[in-house]
Design a protein around this motif. Structure first.
Motif, mmCIF file in Angstrom:
data_model
loop_
_atom_site.group_PDB
_atom_site.id
_atom_site.type_symbol
_atom_site.label_atom_id
_atom_site.label_comp_id
_atom_site.label_asym_id
_atom_site.label_seq_id
_atom_site.Cartn_x
_atom_site.Cartn_y
_atom_site.Cartn_z
ATOM 1 N N ASN A 215 0.822 -1.213 0.000
ATOM 2 C CA ASN A 215 0.000 0.000 0.000
ATOM 3 C C ASN A 215 0.856 1.262 0.000
ATOM 4 O O ASN A 215 0.501 2.257 -0.642
ATOM 5 N N SER A 216 1.977 1.217 0.702
ATOM 6 C CA SER A 216 2.859 2.382 0.712
ATOM 7 C C SER A 216 3.422 2.631 -0.684
ATOM 8 O O SER A 216 3.492 3.780 -1.138
ATOM 9 N N LEU A 217 3.799 1.552 -1.352
ATOM 10 C CA LEU A 217 4.318 1.692 -2.716
ATOM 11 C C LEU A 217 3.258 2.323 -3.625
ATOM 12 O O LEU A 217 3.559 3.199 -4.431
ATOM 13 N N LYS A 218 1.997 1.888 -3.433
ATOM 14 C CA LYS A 218 0.902 2.422 -4.236
ATOM 15 C C LYS A 218 0.645 3.890 -3.895
ATOM 16 O O LYS A 218 0.529 4.747 -4.767
ATOM 17 N N GLU A 219 0.544 4.173 -2.602
ATOM 18 C CA GLU A 219 0.083 5.499 -2.175
ATOM 19 C C GLU A 219 1.201 6.538 -2.099
ATOM 20 O O GLU A 219 0.973 7.715 -2.351
ATOM 21 N N ASN A 220 2.394 6.096 -1.693
ATOM 22 C CA ASN A 220 3.497 7.053 -1.519
ATOM 23 C C ASN A 220 4.556 6.926 -2.595
ATOM 24 O O ASN A 220 5.486 7.743 -2.653
ATOM 25 N N CYS A 222 6.793 4.830 -2.604
ATOM 26 C CA CYS A 222 8.025 4.338 -1.976
ATOM 27 C C CYS A 222 7.665 3.432 -0.809
ATOM 28 O O CYS A 222 6.516 3.377 -0.380
ATOM 29 N N ARG A 223 8.676 2.728 -0.279
ATOM 30 C CA ARG A 223 8.466 1.803 0.836
ATOM 31 C C ARG A 223 8.416 2.573 2.170
ATOM 32 O O ARG A 223 8.845 3.724 2.240
ATOM 33 N N PRO A 224 7.897 1.931 3.220
ATOM 34 C CA PRO A 224 7.668 2.656 4.487
ATOM 35 C C PRO A 224 8.892 3.390 5.049
ATOM 36 O O PRO A 224 8.782 4.573 5.424
ATOM 37 N N TYR A 225 10.036 2.731 5.120
ATOM 38 C CA TYR A 225 11.212 3.419 5.670
ATOM 39 C C TYR A 225 11.702 4.522 4.725
ATOM 40 O O TYR A 225 12.277 5.513 5.181
ATOM 41 N N GLU A 226 11.483 4.336 3.425
ATOM 42 C CA GLU A 226 11.846 5.411 2.474
ATOM 43 C C GLU A 226 10.960 6.633 2.718
ATOM 44 O O GLU A 226 11.428 7.777 2.668
ATOM 45 N N LEU A 227 9.689 6.376 3.017
ATOM 46 C CA LEU A 227 8.784 7.489 3.351
ATOM 47 C C LEU A 227 9.279 8.216 4.599
ATOM 48 O O LEU A 227 9.324 9.451 4.634
ATOM 49 N N LEU A 249 11.524 -5.658 4.646
ATOM 50 C CA LEU A 249 12.463 -4.578 4.343
ATOM 51 C C LEU A 249 13.227 -4.869 3.067
ATOM 52 O O LEU A 249 13.593 -6.016 2.802
ATOM 53 N N SER A 250 13.504 -3.810 2.305
ATOM 54 C CA SER A 250 14.411 -3.944 1.164
ATOM 55 C C SER A 250 15.834 -3.698 1.662
ATOM 56 O O SER A 250 16.030 -3.090 2.723
#
Lengths: 428, 428
Positions: A215-220, A222-227, A249-250
């Motif tokens: 969902n973060s990739l879709k909405e932001n 980027c991934r959560p920690y990248e946000l 995590l990536s």
């Protein structure tokens, strides 16, 4: 006041431990017994640092075993939320006392918590004699009106938090954004500024499920920690950041967590039970310089607060999914469960040597997990459970001796009483 | 002799349990107290069937924590084998007494074992008051000369085994081929014939590692269970077959195990710790009609005998690797750890209802894992450890009450003494 622990096993050797005030004053076979010290006979016992439980929801102990084996939606909608409406200061107080009792009885003297009714929770921890960082958890559901009221509520708590923190040594209050999927970017940033201004821990659920990441990739984009980096929060909070779970995590995210010296709180039992994932990147995080700590999560997801059990599962799971029986040996597992947890909470304990805070425990070598005692660290991590702990010292004070904790029967009775006020809805 | 357990919680309801001789004679709130019965106050306690530990090496308790965190080759060559040469009847006796004590204290009343010195091991189990099937483990390393001497040794044991089994109720002796990679096809078949002739359990390590399966494909042109079928062993032994581990299985093998009504003994902690694998096919085996039981394996691989811990890890691991939080709910987990284990051993226990053998335990509802007691089965499986068990009854006899076991201190002292005779080589 001094405590002198005589003839105790430490790192497989017999020694003496001297505590002055709230610190370890000396360790060695030559350290002599000072006049007037409280003497503890260490014979037949081994000393270890106590555990620091780096993520949980203490008062949810009252929900232990309630609505297990249902899917998350049903569990929240039908079991938990209708009853959480009943929460009040008295329920929180006894719920936290119950959690503290369970933690003391299994050798934990510090925990990082996320829940509600901070003053009542903090009072319960203070009276239990252990340490905690208690963060009020907030969501704004990405709704601007809710965000406004959260901000107002936090501003109203500012003086309560600051007053409490300046007048208490073992317990600290803070605020916690629940997660990126329940809290807007503006509120996430507002919390980071608030926590930084007041030098508080920033405790947040991060990358617990694959859905959250997708969902973060879709909405932001980027991934959560990248946000979190993009919002400047990782840099701003740094070593005051505790990312609970941090499971999906990536490699780039692992690099970011290391770069900003953030902490990760790993909860292996909760991750398995809720099927969030089982391949936690311990080695990769450690090698990136991340301080990885261990947590139990709340009793409604894991379902106990026994850090020895959590430590064993953490270690075994690493060996299992990596197909490497040499992963996470017992001494490293112990360090993650003790020293690293205290470090995440900004507390100088979890290491038994001169000058550190006196948080330690004695385990009973006649407990069957230590018979025979070919290797005490191995026995603690791979064979024992919380019931091996005989004596617990926190901040230089004895909070359990001979497995006796003050007011134990009363805490159990009161917890059993308030749970009837808390749980009024029981789905068939 | 009768035992009357009064006002005990069973399936979340208060009831009475009556035991006559070695069987459960009745359960119900209307069941009245017979004159002269031994009355146990069940208030504040819950009744459960005891556990059956379906795979282990009891005397290896003495190696607990010895040589952990080394690779298998080093562990065997440098740590275990040089010391196993010291094994003698006295060491075995106290090693098994220690294991029985640990099992009783965590609610286990039956176990299937593979090791050496059967008469001494059996004496220890008899005196501990619980049940076991003790199989002498053999290897012939695919060497015809060794095969000949194994056969001779087994023939020499025939009358000892038959005499013992005809004169003892709780303990049975048998012989066990170690595994297909250490035992030749001829010896595997010879053992099956021997076990079938004398109606004995055929206990063998099966498909524990991927290497074992790959080697079987190379050497036999088929997978391990396919080999056992080809040799006629699955058909011959059927429900007397216990395949310990059975971790790396093809769908065809799962079908075979079900077709011949064989038993599988799953050892989740050992499989994780030795990195043998973490994806056990529980659902697939169950759906193929296989009786799946639970084991701890020996203390040198897992490192305790607590079936409650093993049950939790088994359940959590299924949820974890299947990414399904609804997998293996608490009641099903309990059945695998209790009823299914007894079934694998051919014992009619593990179910609390009239007519079954009286193997049961009472857990203390003031143990913190049961506070609050929203669901006692959930608390037992997900929150508790062995120390919640207050009372253990095996075959209608009380073997623990108020956590007190006869000769407990003596067993611990003697185990600590004989370990010094056993372990004489300690690598740096």
């Amino acid at each position: 006041m001094s405590i002198y622990i005589k003839n105790v096993l430490l790192d497989e050797k017999t020694t003496n431990i001297l505590i002055h005030g709230n610190k370890i004053a000396g360790i060695g076979i030559d350290i002599e017994q000072p006049t007037g010290a409280n003497v503890i006979d260490g014979q037949g016992k081994a000393a270890f640092p106590t555990f620091a439980n780096s993520h949980g929801h203490a008062a949810m102990s009252l929900f232990r075993g309630f609505g297990d084996d249902h899917n998350l939606g049903d569990w929240l909608n039908q079991w938990i939320w209708p009853n959480e409406r009943n929460l009040d200061p008295e329920i929180i107080y006894w719920g936290v006392r119950l959690a503290c009792l369970e933690m003391i009885k299994s050798g934990t003297t510090a925990f990082a918590d996320m829940y509600f009714f901070l003053p009542d929770a903090a009072k319960a921890v203070e009276e239990s004699g252990i340490r905690a960082i208690l963060s009020h958890s907030f969501v704004d559901l990405h709704n601007p009106d809710m965000a406004k009221s959260v901000r107002k509520e936090v501003e109203g708590m500012e003086s309560i938090i600051c007053d409490w923190n300046s007048s208490h040594e073992r317990t600290k209050l803070s605020i916690a954004p629940h997660a990126i999927y329940t809290v807007s970017n503006e509120t996430l940033k507002f919390f980071a500024e608030f926590c930084t201004r007041h030098n508080l821990i920033y405790h947040i659920h991060m990358s617990e499920t694959l859905t959250e990441v997708e969902n973060s990739l879709k909405e932001n984009g980027c991934r959560p920690y990248e946000l979190m980096e993009r919002l400047g929060i990782l840099e701003q909070t740094g070593s005051r950041f505790i990312g609970a779970h941090s499971l999906h995590l990536s490699p780039e995210e692992i690099g970011l967590i290391g770069k900003y010296h953030c902490n990760v709180a790993h909860n292996p039992n909760s991750n398995l039970k809720l099927a969030s994932g089982h391949q936690f990147f311990y080695n990769e995080l450690r090698d990136a310089g991340v301080n990885v700590a261990l947590g139990t999560d709340g009793c409604s997801s894991s379902n106990n607060l026994d850090m020895i059990e959590a430590a064993k599962v953490m270690s075994l799971l690493q060996k299992g999914w990596r197909q490497d029986p040499l992963s996470m040996p017992a001494p490293e597992t112990l360090k993650v469960a003790t020293r690293n947890g205290f470090t995440a909470m900004g507390i100088d304990a979890g290491e038994l040597s001169e000058g550190h805070l006196a948080d330690l425990m004695l385990v009973d070598l006649n407990n069957i997990a230590f018979v025979p005692n070919n290797n005490s660290t191995s026995n603690l991590i791979y064979a024992a459970h919380g019931d091996c702990v005989d004596t617990v010292i926190c901040n230089g004070n004895i909070v359990m001796q001979g497995r006796k904790v003050a007011e134990e029967e009363n805490v159990i009775r009161e917890a059993q009483r308030v749970v009837k006020k808390l749980i009024t809805v029981r789905p068939a």
